[in-house]
Every structure is written in C-alpha cells, then in structure tokens.
Write a protein that holds these residues in place. Sequence first.
Motif, PDB file in Angstrom:
ATOM      1  N   ASP A   1      -8.182  -9.509   8.466  1.00 46.07           N
ATOM      2  CA  ASP A   1      -8.623  -9.005   7.162  1.00 46.07           C
ATOM      3  C   ASP A   1      -8.392  -7.493   7.052  1.00 46.07           C
ATOM      4  O   ASP A   1      -7.985  -6.990   6.003  1.00 46.07           O
ATOM      5  N   ASP A   2      -8.672  -6.775   8.140  1.00 50.41           N
ATOM      6  CA  ASP A   2      -8.449  -5.320   8.120  1.00 50.41           C
ATOM      7  C   ASP A   2      -6.961  -5.001   7.991  1.00 50.41           C
ATOM      8  O   ASP A   2      -6.584  -4.031   7.305  1.00 50.41           O
TER       9      ASP A   2
ATOM     10  N   SER B   1       0.832  -1.202   0.000  1.00 45.84           N
ATOM     11  CA  SER B   1       0.000   0.000   0.000  1.00 45.84           C
ATOM     12  C   SER B   1       0.869   1.255   0.000  1.00 45.84           C
ATOM     13  O   SER B   1       1.708   1.427   0.893  1.00 45.84           O
TER      14      SER B   1
ATOM     15  N   SER C   1      -0.288  -7.351  -1.571  1.00 46.87           N
ATOM     16  CA  SER C   1      -0.390  -7.727  -2.985  1.00 46.87           C
ATOM     17  C   SER C   1       1.004  -7.927  -3.567  1.00 46.87           C
ATOM     18  O   SER C   1       1.797  -6.976  -3.639  1.00 46.87           O
TER      19      SER C   1
ATOM     20  N   SER D   1      -4.739  -6.857   6.476  1.00 47.03           N
ATOM     21  CA  SER D   1      -4.387  -7.153   5.092  1.00 47.03           C
ATOM     22  C   SER D   1      -4.766  -6.001   4.173  1.00 47.03           C
ATOM     23  O   SER D   1      -4.001  -5.605   3.286  1.00 47.03           O
ATOM     24  N   ALA D   2      -5.952  -5.430   4.394  1.00 44.82           N
ATOM     25  CA  ALA D   2      -6.395  -4.296   3.571  1.00 44.82           C
ATOM     26  C   ALA D   2      -5.526  -3.069   3.812  1.00 44.82           C
ATOM     27  O   ALA D   2      -5.208  -2.319   2.882  1.00 44.82           O
TER      28      ALA D   2
END
Length: 510
Positions: A317-318, A262, A326, A320-321
Amino acid sequence: MLVVTLGAAVGVIPFGPLRFGAAGALFVGLALGAVSPALGDGLALVSTLGLALFVYTVGVAAGETFFADLRRQLPLMVLGVATVAAVAALAGLVGSWLGLGTGMVAGLLAGALTSTPALAAATAATGSPDAAVGYALGYPVGVVLAIVVVALVVSRSWPGRADPTPASADGIVAESVHVERATSPRAVPGWSDEAIKMSYLVRDGRTRVLAPGEDLQAGDQVLVVGAPSAVEAATAHLGHRLSRELTDDRGAVDFTRFVVSSPAVAGRTVAQLNLPGRHGAVITRVRRGDADLLARDDLVLQLGDRVLAVAPQEELDDLSALLGNSERRVSEVDALALGLGLVLGLLVGAVAVPLPGGAAFSLGSAAGPLVVGMALGAIHRTGPLIWAMPLTVNLTIRQVGPLLFLATVGLSSGPKFAEQALTATGLRAGLLAAAIVLASAAAFLAGARALGLSAPRAAGGFAGYVGQPAILAFATSRVSDSRVDAGYAALFALGIIAKIVAVQVMGAVG
C-alpha cells in the motif's frame, strides 16, 4: 476538420505493408484544395501549431535516448547526416538537369525522405508552393521504396564486428535458483554491470526480499531476473535451477505492477527512490510502451511507466501511494510544462543568424521546438516541472499535430498539385524521388557495413533516416531485435534536423 477526418480514414487503408498514416490528410487536402482553392486561405497559424506540437513531442520522447546513446551510436549518426548532405547535393544537381525548380526539388527531398518538418522548412526557405507539390509526389515513392529496402536488409546476417547481438535481444526472463555455495552477489556474473537483478530470497524456510549487498549462503533460493543468456550464466555460477517457482508463494512477499503517476517520482532514477532502504522492496522490471526494461539503478522513471516491484505484503500500500498508481493521472496533459516548452522552442526557432550575402538562417517552427524538446527530454525535470510526458499522451499529440499540418498544407497546395501531377514535370519529379531514396539506401547501407554495424541496426537506422514509423513497424514485424529500435531512435530526430538544414541551404543557394 473534414480533411483531417477523411485523411485519417485514408491513412489507415492498407496497401500491402504500406499505410499512409497522417499523410492521408495531405492527399485529401490536395484533392479538396484543387476543387476549391479558397479553402486553403488563412490557415497558416493552424499549420504552425500542428507542426510545432508534432516536432516538440518527438523531441521530448527522443531526447534521453539520443544523448544517452550519443557516444556509442555516434558513427551511425555521422553516417546519417553525411548521407543527407550528399543526397541533397545530388538532388540539387539532378533536379537542375531535369529542369525542376528549387522549390520542387526541396519538396521532393522532404517527401522522398518523409519529413513533414522539412516540408515546412522548404516552403519557408524557397517561398514556393511547388514544395508541397514535390512533397506529395515524393512521399509515396519514398515510403514504398524504403520498405522494399528494409525488407531486403533487415533479416540479413552480414558480419557486424562492431555490433554484436545484445544480451537483451531475447527479452527478460525470471529463474528460480538453488544456491549451492556461499558467494557474494558481486561475484555473480551480470550483477556488477546490472545485467541481472535478484529479488526473492528463501532462507531457512522464510521468504523475504534480498537486501542490497547481502551475501548468499549455501542452501538459499533466489529469483534471478534478466536476459536469458545473463540469467543462464548467473544460474550456472550459483547452482542449479529449481523445479518450482518462488513467485508461487505470495504469502510474505508479493510482486505487483504499479503505474508511475506521481510527479515526485517521475524524472528520478530507480536508485534515487531507495526502495530497498525505505520499504524493503526492489524494482526488477519497467514496462514502457511495448518494451520491458530491466530496472537498472540509472534508469530514469517516466510518467506512465509500469514498474514491477517485489516487496513485503505490508509495504504494498505504501508503494502504491509513493508511485501514484493512477491511470487517470497519466492520461492528463501537464499544460504548464507543454506550453512553456513550446514557447521556448518557438522562441529558439525565431532566432535568425546572419549569413554571408545578406541571407539569414533560423531553425524555424520546424526545428526550434524539436531541438528544445530533445534538450528538455534529456533533462527530464526542472524543479516541479516534468518535461517528459506519459507515452500515451505523447503519442496522441504526435498523431494530431501532423494531421493538422498536412491537412492545411494540402488545402493550400491543391491547385498547384492538380496542374503538375499528371504531367511530364510530375513524371520527372517521381523519378527524382526514386533516385533520392535509392541513392540514400546505397550510401547509407554501404557505410553501415563499412562501420561494422549489423544488418538489424543498419535497417533500423535507415528507417530512422527516412523517418516514417510505418517503415520501423515493418522492420520490427520481420525481426525481434532491439538494435532495430536503437538504430531508429539514433537517427529519427537527428535526421529531421539534418533534412531541415538541407532544404534551407537549398533555398539559400537556389
């Protein structure tokens, strides 16, 4: 491209511990250029592009380490620059005595010290095709002798009064610990100076992540992460080692590696993410390239880093976001940041400073992008622009750039090389290259011992002074010590700049 292809093939052929790497393109280019001199015409722009890509990516990668370690490693840096200056003066005197021209001597200095950017500066400063010939003659001599020197030094154990063995030399371990008495984390050895991290906490049968500043109670169980010696000291203070691993229970709390992809996270420190406050999570380790780093609060995250986070299951999950996670995104080039950085570097390199006698000094396309890259690498980001590249992208460009540059140099210098390589002039040039390396080794290592530096740091510093990654790879294959890499990083980029300046001075006074 034929020269690049064949040169890459030659570069991976092992000659004992030696591989020529990108320099294989130089030797193939010299051979083909000698056969057909016309092949080297009109390639100046390709040569400049390859060189600029190489030095800029080196600067971006080295910038943070260079400025962060500037005060601690300043004596080593001063020693490296002083050695370059002394050896350059010696090379000029001996070269003149041997009847070698200024261009040949400048090229020999660049080749014996394996500095591709210095070759470009030597060619520009002297205007002589002999610079490339000297580089080709001196390069293999420099690499072979430097490896021999490192082999003799890196495993030695001379007194390093100013350079003790670092606590991180043995890597990072995790230990499950039973707490025998109530204590504040601030009282635990290694906590205040961030030599350790604590993540898992089991209290009254419930597993969660230890909150920042939370006191420990008797009967708690915690996971301590850090260098073996630091973890051992913390364990002795807290209580005793558990027979089971807290990480085996991944029901309420889990640990996962995330890829930093990110742009919003890259260029920010671990503390700035505030994961304990936002997600009840903690980052304990960061994998960067082949190195595992303890996640200190001031560690700046880079694209492509793999962070080990300990967090409640519902927060994964949060996380990872937030971090991106990626692989595809960290394999892409930010063309805007790369292009703008190269433009700034080439503009800085084009600035000419008048010198007495009508001469002028400029950083050129060799040092301009390098200096700008180091500055931008230390800044990390400017608003939305992230200057640092993912390590894989950086290394890829860093491999392509020298191949293009050395292939074009070889093609244009082939005829001159064929005329002089197997002559008395070539023999004298080889002897001078050997003298350059051996004099450098004697001066640098004697200075390192006088400064109280350890043998591993001295060997790594000498590898960075010479500037050939194969020498560093050889050193790290002999010992596992972070001081080898630290010494290399301190002098690699600075050594390039010092060699560029040295050959430009040679050209100006010659």
